[in-house]
Scaffold this motif. Structure first.
Motif, PDB file in Angstrom:
ATOM      1  N   ALA A   1      16.842  32.006  31.735  1.00  2.89           N
ATOM      2  CA  ALA A   1      17.614  30.766  31.716  1.00  2.89           C
ATOM      3  C   ALA A   1      17.503  30.122  30.342  1.00  2.89           C
ATOM      4  CB  ALA A   1      17.102  29.816  32.790  1.00  2.89           C
ATOM      5  N   SER A   2      18.640  29.737  29.769  1.00  2.00           N
ATOM      6  CA  SER A   2      18.646  29.214  28.397  1.00  2.00           C
ATOM      7  C   SER A   2      18.822  27.702  28.355  1.00  2.00           C
ATOM      8  CB  SER A   2      19.759  29.877  27.587  1.00  2.00           C
ATOM      9  OG  SER A   2      21.023  29.604  28.160  1.00  2.00           O
ATOM     10  N   THR A   3      19.234  27.126  29.502  1.00  2.00           N
ATOM     11  CA  THR A   3      19.402  25.672  29.529  1.00  2.00           C
ATOM     12  C   THR A   3      18.620  25.113  30.721  1.00  2.00           C
ATOM     13  OG1 THR A   3      21.486  25.907  30.756  1.00  2.00           O
ATOM     14  CG2 THR A   3      21.634  25.782  28.361  1.00  2.00           C
ATOM     15  N   THR A   4      19.297  24.394  31.587  1.00  2.00           N
ATOM     16  CA  THR A   4      18.616  23.795  32.738  1.00  2.00           C
ATOM     17  C   THR A   4      19.077  24.427  34.046  1.00  2.00           C
ATOM     18  OG1 THR A   4      20.311  22.072  32.843  1.00  2.00           O
ATOM     19  CG2 THR A   4      18.329  21.596  31.549  1.00  2.00           C
ATOM     20  N   GLN A   5      19.506  25.679  34.013  1.00  2.00           N
ATOM     21  CA  GLN A   5      20.012  26.316  35.229  1.00  2.00           C
ATOM     22  C   GLN A   5      18.924  26.413  36.300  1.00  2.00           C
ATOM     23  OE1 GLN A   5      20.102  27.936  32.112  1.00  2.00           O
ATOM     24  NE2 GLN A   5      21.927  29.230  31.996  1.00  2.00           N
ATOM     25  N   THR A   6      19.350  26.231  37.538  1.00  2.00           N
ATOM     26  CA  THR A   6      18.474  26.397  38.683  1.00  2.00           C
ATOM     27  C   THR A   6      19.196  27.233  39.739  1.00  2.00           C
ATOM     28  OG1 THR A   6      19.271  24.326  39.651  1.00  2.00           O
ATOM     29  CG2 THR A   6      17.259  24.210  38.310  1.00  2.00           C
ATOM     30  N   ILE A   7      18.480  27.605  40.784  1.00  2.00           N
ATOM     31  CA  ILE A   7      19.078  28.319  41.903  1.00  2.00           C
ATOM     32  C   ILE A   7      19.082  27.393  43.102  1.00  2.00           C
ATOM     33  CG2 ILE A   7      18.942  30.319  43.424  1.00  2.00           C
ATOM     34  CD1 ILE A   7      19.496  31.047  40.511  1.00  2.00           C
ATOM     35  N   ALA A   8      20.262  27.168  43.668  1.00  2.00           N
ATOM     36  CA  ALA A   8      20.400  26.298  44.837  1.00  2.00           C
ATOM     37  C   ALA A   8      20.864  27.112  46.036  1.00  2.00           C
ATOM     38  CB  ALA A   8      21.390  25.172  44.555  1.00  2.00           C
ATOM     39  N   PHE A   9      20.310  26.793  47.194  1.00  2.00           N
ATOM     40  CA  PHE A   9      20.656  27.451  48.447  1.00  2.00           C
ATOM     41  C   PHE A   9      21.395  26.451  49.328  1.00  2.00           C
ATOM     42  CE2 PHE A   9      16.728  29.198  46.782  1.00  2.00           C
ATOM     43  CZ  PHE A   9      16.975  30.571  46.775  1.00  2.00           C
ATOM     44  N   GLN A  10      22.647  26.761  49.629  1.00  2.00           N
ATOM     45  CA  GLN A  10      23.459  25.851  50.437  1.00  2.00           C
ATOM     46  C   GLN A  10      23.336  26.200  51.917  1.00  2.00           C
ATOM     47  OE1 GLN A  10      27.516  25.219  48.943  1.00  2.00           O
ATOM     48  NE2 GLN A  10      26.903  26.163  47.008  1.00  2.00           N
ATOM     49  N   TYR A  11      23.383  25.182  52.765  1.00  2.00           N
ATOM     50  CA  TYR A  11      23.350  25.382  54.212  1.00  2.00           C
ATOM     51  C   TYR A  11      24.736  25.796  54.686  1.00  2.00           C
ATOM     52  CZ  TYR A  11      19.188  22.455  53.581  1.00  2.00           C
ATOM     53  OH  TYR A  11      18.005  21.932  53.146  1.00  2.00           O
TER      54      TYR A  11
ATOM     55  N   CYS B   1      24.167  37.220  29.791  1.00  2.00           N
ATOM     56  CA  CYS B   1      24.872  35.933  29.788  1.00  2.00           C
ATOM     57  C   CYS B   1      23.918  34.818  30.199  1.00  2.00           C
ATOM     58  CB  CYS B   1      26.065  35.994  30.738  1.00  2.00           C
ATOM     59  SG  CYS B   1      27.447  36.944  30.091  1.00  2.00           S
ATOM     60  N   SER B   2      22.926  34.588  29.388  1.00  2.00           N
ATOM     61  CA  SER B   2      21.875  33.629  29.736  1.00  2.00           C
ATOM     62  C   SER B   2      22.362  32.185  29.781  1.00  2.00           C
ATOM     63  CB  SER B   2      20.718  33.739  28.733  1.00  2.00           C
ATOM     64  OG  SER B   2      21.161  33.412  27.419  1.00  2.00           O
ATOM     65  N   GLU B   3      23.515  31.904  29.181  1.00  2.00           N
ATOM     66  CA  GLU B   3      24.024  30.533  29.177  1.00  2.00           C
ATOM     67  C   GLU B   3      24.995  30.248  30.316  1.00  2.00           C
ATOM     68  OE1 GLU B   3      25.594  29.604  25.370  1.00  2.00           O
ATOM     69  OE2 GLU B   3      23.683  29.829  24.324  1.00  2.00           O
ATOM     70  N   ASP B   4      25.269  31.261  31.151  1.00  2.00           N
ATOM     71  CA  ASP B   4      26.143  31.024  32.300  1.00  2.00           C
ATOM     72  C   ASP B   4      25.487  30.025  33.245  1.00  2.00           C
ATOM     73  OD1 ASP B   4      27.453  31.603  35.035  1.00  2.00           O
ATOM     74  OD2 ASP B   4      28.670  32.798  33.668  1.00  2.00           O
ATOM     75  N   TYR B   5      26.297  29.196  33.885  1.00  2.00           N
ATOM     76  CA  TYR B   5      25.750  28.172  34.781  1.00  2.00           C
ATOM     77  C   TYR B   5      25.117  28.805  36.013  1.00  2.00           C
ATOM     78  CZ  TYR B   5      25.467  23.952  37.637  1.00  2.00           C
ATOM     79  OH  TYR B   5      25.016  22.917  38.417  1.00  2.00           O
ATOM     80  N   TRP B   6      25.727  29.900  36.521  1.00  2.00           N
ATOM     81  CA  TRP B   6      25.232  30.557  37.727  1.00  2.00           C
ATOM     82  C   TRP B   6      24.503  31.832  37.330  1.00  2.00           C
ATOM     83  CZ3 TRP B   6      30.314  28.630  37.596  1.00  2.00           C
ATOM     84  CH2 TRP B   6      30.530  27.506  38.401  1.00  2.00           C
ATOM     85  N   LEU B   7      23.203  31.838  37.521  1.00  2.00           N
ATOM     86  CA  LEU B   7      22.377  32.977  37.149  1.00  2.00           C
ATOM     87  C   LEU B   7      21.780  33.646  38.387  1.00  2.00           C
ATOM     88  CD1 LEU B   7      20.504  31.644  33.965  1.00  2.00           C
ATOM     89  CD2 LEU B   7      22.551  33.101  34.084  1.00  2.00           C
ATOM     90  N   VAL B   8      21.238  34.829  38.172  1.00  4.10           N
ATOM     91  CA  VAL B   8      20.639  35.629  39.245  1.00  4.10           C
ATOM     92  C   VAL B   8      19.208  35.148  39.493  1.00  4.10           C
ATOM     93  CG1 VAL B   8      19.935  37.967  39.914  1.00  4.10           C
ATOM     94  CG2 VAL B   8      22.079  37.610  38.638  1.00  4.10           C
ATOM     95  N   PRO B   9      18.802  34.933  40.754  1.00  7.40           N
ATOM     96  CA  PRO B   9      17.408  34.560  41.033  1.00  7.40           C
ATOM     97  C   PRO B   9      16.435  35.617  40.513  1.00  7.40           C
ATOM     98  CG  PRO B   9      18.779  34.288  42.990  1.00  7.40           C
ATOM     99  CD  PRO B   9      19.622  35.009  41.969  1.00  7.40           C
ATOM    100  N   PHE B  10      15.183  35.203  40.309  1.00  7.45           N
ATOM    101  CA  PHE B  10      14.183  36.110  39.764  1.00  7.45           C
ATOM    102  C   PHE B  10      13.797  37.231  40.732  1.00  7.45           C
ATOM    103  CE2 PHE B  10      11.383  33.614  42.430  1.00  7.45           C
ATOM    104  CZ  PHE B  10      10.294  34.433  42.706  1.00  7.45           C
ATOM    105  N   TRP B  11      14.269  37.159  41.967  1.00  2.00           N
ATOM    106  CA  TRP B  11      13.833  38.061  43.025  1.00  2.00           C
ATOM    107  C   TRP B  11      13.920  39.538  42.658  1.00  2.00           C
ATOM    108  CZ3 TRP B  11      16.920  35.925  47.864  1.00  2.00           C
ATOM    109  CH2 TRP B  11      16.602  34.565  48.045  1.00  2.00           C
TER     110      TRP B  11
END
Length: 466
Positions: A237-247, A359-369
């Motif tokens: 992650a190059s900025t403040t990207q996080t991984i969110a899980f939606q219900y 593409c480390s600056e993309d807003y949607w990144l792959v979880p570390f899993w």
């Protein structure tokens, strides 16, 4: 252009369609039936070769993104009307809404305009359906292929059917009827979680979560009511990207606070175990929380197709009562199989799970899993064993190519390829995000087949080298 019976079906309202049935029994001036006269000219499509025609009438109303508006659907199969019913319909999709060929979501309704579960085109009964519009995928078949392959692996994936769509008397081309991802005995078959089930075993399932854009999300953006955030940042992650899980189920507006806490804590416990030094321990590590086999199949489907959205968008997972977390069902592979010109999406020789490196600056990144799972020799052995097994059957090149040939034969015999691309003249031009621009449907299919062949060869070597 001469009109065939099929063109009449595509262009006319139900009333005109019924009139046509009458006319085809009438006679021309010389006593030859009109139907025979058309057949003599060699321009008819045999009833047996037709794909279903879905005719939707909104009485002239424009279909919005949301909410759904009232309409009526009429389905014709093999030249016979087989289904007429009320529906509610809306435009669906995220980035695909930029295209003139729109995808739609619709629900079947009763005479009081209340939702009702009904079978549709032979699929098990439900109320929610999708008409997916392949547009940038000029083969028309990418989603159809991956869903068929996923079901062949033994898990659930949306059933699909090629159809043609007529909307308010205007022919819209080839669509793919799909089942929307729902908790249902015939779809994601997990326990129905009620709002009063907030303790003990009852609280353990079932749940469906997704990692995705927020299109259609309660509130329009991520918040504590519709999602929870992973405490672990994605790799690279190059900025403040996080991984969110939606219900996804229960829906954000229905899930209770106790249920939110349970499923978010469960996923976090899984991530804690996966990130820990003991992550390979069968009791203390990640295996205590997930069904590893479902993760393996999900991984291989995304890697087979080099899905540029894989793992980071349109990514679903579910947990049944007293069961572990499972990956899937798969969703939205229209940019896969070499159809994206960014972040390695067109390449056959890169790992999809390593998207973040490209593409480390993309807003949607792959979880570390996925990087972490592949560090476990046990998980890696499952991947290699499953790949070897599938390459001898479901993933055999001949088997995949045979599926593709079958799809094209079906569409070609129905005349649907010709009329789709008469309506949408998109060959020889760039439609976002095409990696390849063919001059014909044959060109597009040739590219996809060659890409799959190269991908299989590369994966044989790459998986062996993991």
């Amino acid at each position: 252009m001469k009109l065939t019976l099929r063109h009449f079906y595509s262009k006319c309202s139900l009333r005109a369609f019924l009139l046509l049935l009458f006319l085809t029994t009438a006679c021309s001036k010389d006593g030859t039936s009109i139907e025979k006269e058309i057949e003599k000219e060699g321009i008819t499509i045999a009833d047996a070769d037709k794909i279903p025609l879905v005719n939707i009438n909104t009485n002239g109303a424009t279909i919005p993104d949301e909410p759904k508006i009232d309409a009526e659907v009429t389905v014709s199969e093999k030249g016979e009307i087989t289904f007429v019913n009320n529906i509610g319909i809306e435009i669906r999709g995220s980035s695909s809404q930029m295209f003139p060929k729109k995808s739609y979501g619709f629900e079947t309704r009763d005479e009081n305009n209340e939702d009702i579960d009904l079978p549709f085109l032979g699929f098990p009964e439900e109320e929610d359906w999708i008409l997916y519009a392949p547009y940038s995928d000029k083969t028309l078949v990418r989603n159809k292929l991956i869903f068929d392959l996923a079901r062949d692996l033994g898990g659930y994936a949306s059933r699909t059917e090629f159809v043609e769509l007529d909307l308010n008397g205007s022919y819209k081309g080839v669509y793919v009827l799909m089942e929307k991802i729902k908790r249902n005995a015939f779809r994601v078959d997990i326990n129905k979680l009620k709002t009063d089930e907030n303790t003990g075993e009852d609280l353990t399932g079932g749940y469906i979560l997704k990692i995705d854009k927020t299109t259609g999300t309660l509130g329009g953006e991520l918040n504590e009511l519709n999602s929870f955030t992973s405490p672990y940042l994605p790799n690279n992650a190059s900025t403040t990207q996080t991984i969110a899980f939606q219900y996804e189920y229960p829906k954000a507006e229905d899930i209770t606070s106790e249920q939110r806490t349970y499923i978010s804590d469960y996923v976090t416990q899984f991530e804690n175990a996966l990130a820990s030094d003991d992550f390979m321990d069968p009791d203390m590590g990640y295996n205590a929380y997930i069904d590893a086999d479902s993760f393996v199949d999900f991984f291989l489907l995304n890697e087979l197709s080099n899905n540029v959205d894989g793992y980071r968008l349109s990514t679903f997972m579910y947990k049944d009562k007293n069961e572990k977390l499972k990956m899937g069902p798969i969703w939205d592979f229209n940019l896969a199989f070499g159809n994206a010109d960014y972040c390695g999406g067109g390449a056959y020789d890169v790992w999809a799970y390593r998207f973040n490196e490209r593409c480390s600056e993309d807003y949607w990144l792959v979880p570390f899993w996925w990087d972490r799972l592949l560090q476990d020799p046990s998980f890696l052995a499952k991947v290699k064993t499953r790949w070897s097994e599938l390459r001898g059957g479901v993933f055999a090149e001949g088997s995949i190519q045979s599926k593709l040939d079958g799809y094209i034969n079906t569409l070609d015999k129905a005349g649907a390829l010709e009329t789709n691309f008469e309506t949408w003249a998109i060959f020889g031009m760039y439609i976002w995000p095409n990696n390849y621009i063919g001059e014909s449907h044959a060109d597009e299919m040739g590219y996809m087949k060659s890409w799959i062949s190269n991908r299989l060869d590369w994966l044989d070597q790459a998986i062996g080298d993991l």
